[in-house]
Design a protein around this motif. Structure first.
Motif, PDB file in Angstrom:
ATOM      1  N   ALA A 368       0.831  -1.201   0.000  1.00 22.62           N
ATOM      2  CA  ALA A 368       0.000   0.000   0.000  1.00 22.62           C
ATOM      3  C   ALA A 368       0.869   1.256   0.000  1.00 22.62           C
ATOM      4  N   THR A 369       1.910   1.256   0.832  1.00 18.67           N
ATOM      5  CA  THR A 369       2.803   2.413   0.883  1.00 18.67           C
ATOM      6  C   THR A 369       3.474   2.645  -0.456  1.00 18.67           C
ATOM      7  N   ASN A 370       3.952   1.563  -1.087  1.00 19.35           N
ATOM      8  CA  ASN A 370       4.602   1.683  -2.385  1.00 19.35           C
ATOM      9  C   ASN A 370       3.666   2.287  -3.431  1.00 19.35           C
ATOM     10  N   LEU A 371       2.422   1.791  -3.454  1.00 23.22           N
ATOM     11  CA  LEU A 371       1.474   2.277  -4.451  1.00 23.22           C
ATOM     12  C   LEU A 371       0.995   3.692  -4.135  1.00 23.22           C
ATOM     13  N   PHE A 372       0.984   4.041  -2.858  1.00 25.01           N
ATOM     14  CA  PHE A 372       0.687   5.431  -2.504  1.00 25.01           C
ATOM     15  C   PHE A 372       1.709   6.364  -3.155  1.00 25.01           C
ATOM     16  N   LEU A 373       2.974   5.948  -3.146  1.00 24.73           N
ATOM     17  CA  LEU A 373       4.020   6.759  -3.771  1.00 24.73           C
ATOM     18  C   LEU A 373       3.752   6.949  -5.264  1.00 24.73           C
ATOM     19  N   VAL A 374       3.289   5.888  -5.919  1.00 24.29           N
ATOM     20  CA  VAL A 374       2.956   5.974  -7.341  1.00 24.29           C
ATOM     21  C   VAL A 374       1.823   6.975  -7.554  1.00 24.29           C
ATOM     22  N   VAL A 375       0.800   6.889  -6.714  1.00 21.58           N
ATOM     23  CA  VAL A 375      -0.333   7.814  -6.804  1.00 21.58           C
ATOM     24  C   VAL A 375       0.136   9.249  -6.605  1.00 21.58           C
ATOM     25  N   TYR A 376       1.007   9.452  -5.619  1.00 23.20           N
ATOM     26  CA  TYR A 376       1.480  10.801  -5.331  1.00 23.20           C
ATOM     27  C   TYR A 376       2.274  11.378  -6.506  1.00 23.20           C
ATOM     28  N   ILE A 377       3.132  10.561  -7.096  1.00 20.71           N
ATOM     29  CA  ILE A 377       3.943  11.030  -8.218  1.00 20.71           C
ATOM     30  C   ILE A 377       3.060  11.432  -9.398  1.00 20.71           C
ATOM     31  N   ILE A 378       2.082  10.589  -9.721  1.00 20.96           N
ATOM     32  CA  ILE A 378       1.187  10.908 -10.840  1.00 20.96           C
ATOM     33  C   ILE A 378       0.321  12.123 -10.520  1.00 20.96           C
ATOM     34  N   SER A 379      -0.069  12.273  -9.255  1.00 21.38           N
ATOM     35  CA  SER A 379      -0.851  13.444  -8.861  1.00 21.38           C
ATOM     36  C   SER A 379      -0.054  14.729  -9.052  1.00 21.38           C
ATOM     37  N   PHE A 421      13.843  -1.305  -2.988  1.00 22.28           N
ATOM     38  CA  PHE A 421      14.402  -2.526  -3.577  1.00 22.28           C
ATOM     39  C   PHE A 421      15.751  -2.905  -2.968  1.00 22.28           C
ATOM     40  N   PHE A 422      16.240  -2.098  -2.021  1.00 19.29           N
ATOM     41  CA  PHE A 422      17.565  -2.338  -1.470  1.00 19.29           C
ATOM     42  C   PHE A 422      17.544  -2.796  -0.013  1.00 19.29           C
ATOM     43  N   PHE A 423      16.344  -3.005   0.539  1.00 22.07           N
ATOM     44  CA  PHE A 423      16.235  -3.432   1.933  1.00 22.07           C
ATOM     45  C   PHE A 423      15.422  -4.721   2.020  1.00 22.07           C
ATOM     46  N   SER A 424      15.854  -5.627   2.871  1.00 23.08           N
ATOM     47  CA  SER A 424      15.257  -6.964   2.939  1.00 23.08           C
ATOM     48  C   SER A 424      13.783  -6.936   3.306  1.00 23.08           C
ATOM     49  N   ASP A 425      13.385  -5.980   4.160  1.00 23.51           N
ATOM     50  CA  ASP A 425      11.991  -5.928   4.626  1.00 23.51           C
ATOM     51  C   ASP A 425      11.033  -5.366   3.579  1.00 23.51           C
ATOM     52  N   THR A 426      11.580  -4.694   2.564  1.00 22.27           N
ATOM     53  CA  THR A 426      10.704  -4.008   1.620  1.00 22.27           C
ATOM     54  C   THR A 426      10.840  -4.485   0.181  1.00 22.27           C
ATOM     55  N   ILE A 427      11.808  -5.329  -0.107  1.00 18.73           N
ATOM     56  CA  ILE A 427      12.040  -5.698  -1.511  1.00 18.73           C
ATOM     57  C   ILE A 427      10.893  -6.518  -2.092  1.00 18.73           C
ATOM     58  N   ILE A 428      10.326  -7.459  -1.307  1.00 19.77           N
ATOM     59  CA  ILE A 428       9.230  -8.280  -1.833  1.00 19.77           C
ATOM     60  C   ILE A 428       7.981  -7.433  -2.086  1.00 19.77           C
ATOM     61  N   PRO A 429       7.557  -6.578  -1.127  1.00 18.27           N
ATOM     62  CA  PRO A 429       6.427  -5.689  -1.433  1.00 18.27           C
ATOM     63  C   PRO A 429       6.707  -4.765  -2.611  1.00 18.27           C
ATOM     64  N   ALA A 430       7.948  -4.316  -2.763  1.00 20.68           N
ATOM     65  CA  ALA A 430       8.293  -3.445  -3.886  1.00 20.68           C
ATOM     66  C   ALA A 430       8.115  -4.180  -5.211  1.00 20.68           C
ATOM     67  N   ILE A 431       8.551  -5.440  -5.242  1.00 22.58           N
ATOM     68  CA  ILE A 431       8.365  -6.248  -6.455  1.00 22.58           C
ATOM     69  C   ILE A 431       6.877  -6.467  -6.716  1.00 22.58           C
ATOM     70  N   GLY A 432       6.122  -6.726  -5.642  1.00 18.77           N
ATOM     71  CA  GLY A 432       4.678  -6.914  -5.782  1.00 18.77           C
ATOM     72  C   GLY A 432       4.002  -5.688  -6.351  1.00 18.77           C
ATOM     73  N   SER A 433       4.426  -4.514  -5.914  1.00 26.86           N
ATOM     74  CA  SER A 433       3.827  -3.280  -6.434  1.00 26.86           C
ATOM     75  C   SER A 433       4.175  -3.081  -7.906  1.00 26.86           C
ATOM     76  N   LEU A 434       5.386  -3.482  -8.304  1.00 26.04           N
ATOM     77  CA  LEU A 434       5.773  -3.387  -9.715  1.00 26.04           C
ATOM     78  C   LEU A 434       4.902  -4.293 -10.582  1.00 26.04           C
TER      79      LEU A 434
END
Length: 452
Positions: A368-379, A421-434
């Motif tokens: 959710a956090t990752n996709l929020f960033l996408v929304v913010y950038i497009i906004s 994509f460079f931290f163990s706790d966030t890389i899998i969610p980052a890939i999922g958001s991609l």
């Protein structure tokens, strides 16, 4: 043609939106995650909060400027379709709607665990269903009832923060000692280093702090429900920097003044430690109550937000399957959109029964956090298009230094996204958001335009 539908009522008062705006800057991430954030990079976490807070303020000013021009819009995402085209608007609007749904499901899961703290014998799934049903019922009434509910939820969070800040001030004035160390600013300044645990930990903290700020843009949608949207919008957004400094920075400074940051455990809420220190033995119960209301507040806001978004999307896209969600109740509530949204969130208790749900919770909130960033950038890109359109009013609620600050904000959000994509706790969610961006992006691209 004359519109015969029951219009959405502007049932929120200025006091509702102002306090919702204050409480909106206080998330469960602060109450539960402050210890973890501080442990990553020490006092320099204050700089991270200031940076993210400044970026969010710029974002909110751009959203506020567009809503100020057209306050009839119930979602700032409607402007994406207007200035970037239907396909981009379709992609980002449904992405935002789903992201908030996931966020609501995560909050409901958290609520179940908080209630379980008091009622360990009571089934978690039953408590989740009860809370969801209660908040859904409140949201069927009208915007005023939402405002009152959120008003009191927010008041509880604010009282907790202010109480802790006042406690720190009293302890400093009385020269109180904690663990043989005097309470005071020296606990922050002595031996200060920007990167006490390394540069990587400093940048890793950005993702955690970002999660604490996401959904702050919700203030734009609450302003659309007020009797004087333009006046209320300006007040709510312009006061956000002060609120960030007071409630976030103030709380973190208070915590680190009372305890040396090196002594604050990453897996424990500093709020519990502080309230126990001043003699409140039931501190864990008190903090559990605060985080419960904070999660309930987030869920309540998500219900309100996703309902209005689904209503707006249904009217804009005009697909036959979405027509039922455009219907208003007599009290001015898009009732079918609300019930459908609640129905999706209703699946939360079943997800909670899946083994390893704690990992699922982290995954959902991280995506959710990752996709929020996408929304913010497009906004923000949408806003740049808006500035070049005939709708732009140089005498309106203009974002200051937009030509410089908006591109900087876009770059900063993009860098935070890449860093995941460079931290163990966030890389899998980052890939999922991609994967979501790629898959749903294709669907949006090849979807027939509503104008053809």
């Amino acid at each position: 043609m004359k519109n015969t539908e029951t219009p959405s009522q502007r049932g929120l008062k200025n006091r509702h939106v102002q306090l919702i705006a204050i409480a909106g800057t206080i998330g469960t991430g602060l109450f539960l995650g402050a210890g973890k954030s501080i442990s990553l990079t020490g006092p320099s976490i204050l700089l991270v909060y200031l940076i993210i807070g400044a970026l969010m303020f710029i974002l909110l000013r751009t959203i506020g400027e567009m809503l100020y021009i057209d306050p009839e819009q119930h979602s700032f995402l409607n402007f994406v379709s207007r200035y970037l085209g239907d396909k981009t608007g379709y992609f980002i609007s449904w992405t935002y709607w789903l992201v908030v749904i996931f966020t609501a499901m995560a909050e409901l899961t958290a609520i179940g665990s908080y209630i379980h703290f008091w009622l360990p014998q009571f089934p978690i799934w039953l408590s989740e269903i009860f809370v969801l049903a209660l908040l859904t019922a409140l949201n069927t009434l009208n915007a005023k009832f939402f405002g009152e509910t959120e008003f009191w939820f927010g008041m509880i969070k604010i009282v907790a923060i202010v109480g802790m800040i006042l406690t720190a001030l009293i302890l400093m004035l009385t020269n109180f000692q904690s663990g043989g160390v005097s309470v005071g600013f020296q606990n922050i300044t002595d031996g200060f280093k920007f990167f006490p645990n390394g540069v990587s930990k400093f940048f890793e903290s950005f993702q955690m702090v970002m999660f604490a700020f996401v959904a702050m843009e919700f203030i734009g949608m609450t302003a659309a429900e007020t009797e004087e949207p333009r006046k209320t919008l300006k007040l709510a957004i312009n006061q956000i920097p002060l609120r960030i400094i007071l409630f976030y920075i103030g709380a973190l400074v208070a915590i680190m003044c009372i305890y040396r940051w090196q002594d604050i455990p990453a897996d424990q809420s500093p709020f519990v430690m502080i309230f126990q220190l001043i003699g409140i033995k039931w501190a864990a119960t008190l903090v559990n109550f605060v985080v419960l209301t904070s999660a309930a507040s987030a869920l309540n806001s998500a219900l309100f937000s996703t309902t209005r978004n689904l209503y707006a999307l249904s009217k804009i896209n005009g697909d036959k399957i979405l027509i039922p969600f455009t219907k208003m109740s007599r009290s001015g509530i898009p009732i079918k959109a609300l019930l459908f949204t609640s129905g999706l969130i209703f699946f939360t208790p079943f997800i909670s029964m899946i083994p390893g749900i704690s990992n699922g919770f982290v995954f959902i909130t991280s995506v959710a956090t990752n996709l929020f960033l996408v929304v913010y950038i497009i906004s923000l890109i949408t806003y740049l298009k808006f500035r070049k359109s005939s709708d732009f009013d140089p005498h309106g609620f203009v974002t200051p230094w937009a030509k410089v600050l908006v591109p900087i904000t876009i770059l900063a959000f993009a860098l935070i996204f890449v860093s995941l994509f460079f931290f163990s706790d966030t890389i899998i969610p980052a890939i999922g958001s991609l994967i979501w961006i790629f898959a749903f992006g294709i669907i949006a691209k090849f979807r027939p335009s509503k104008n053809t």
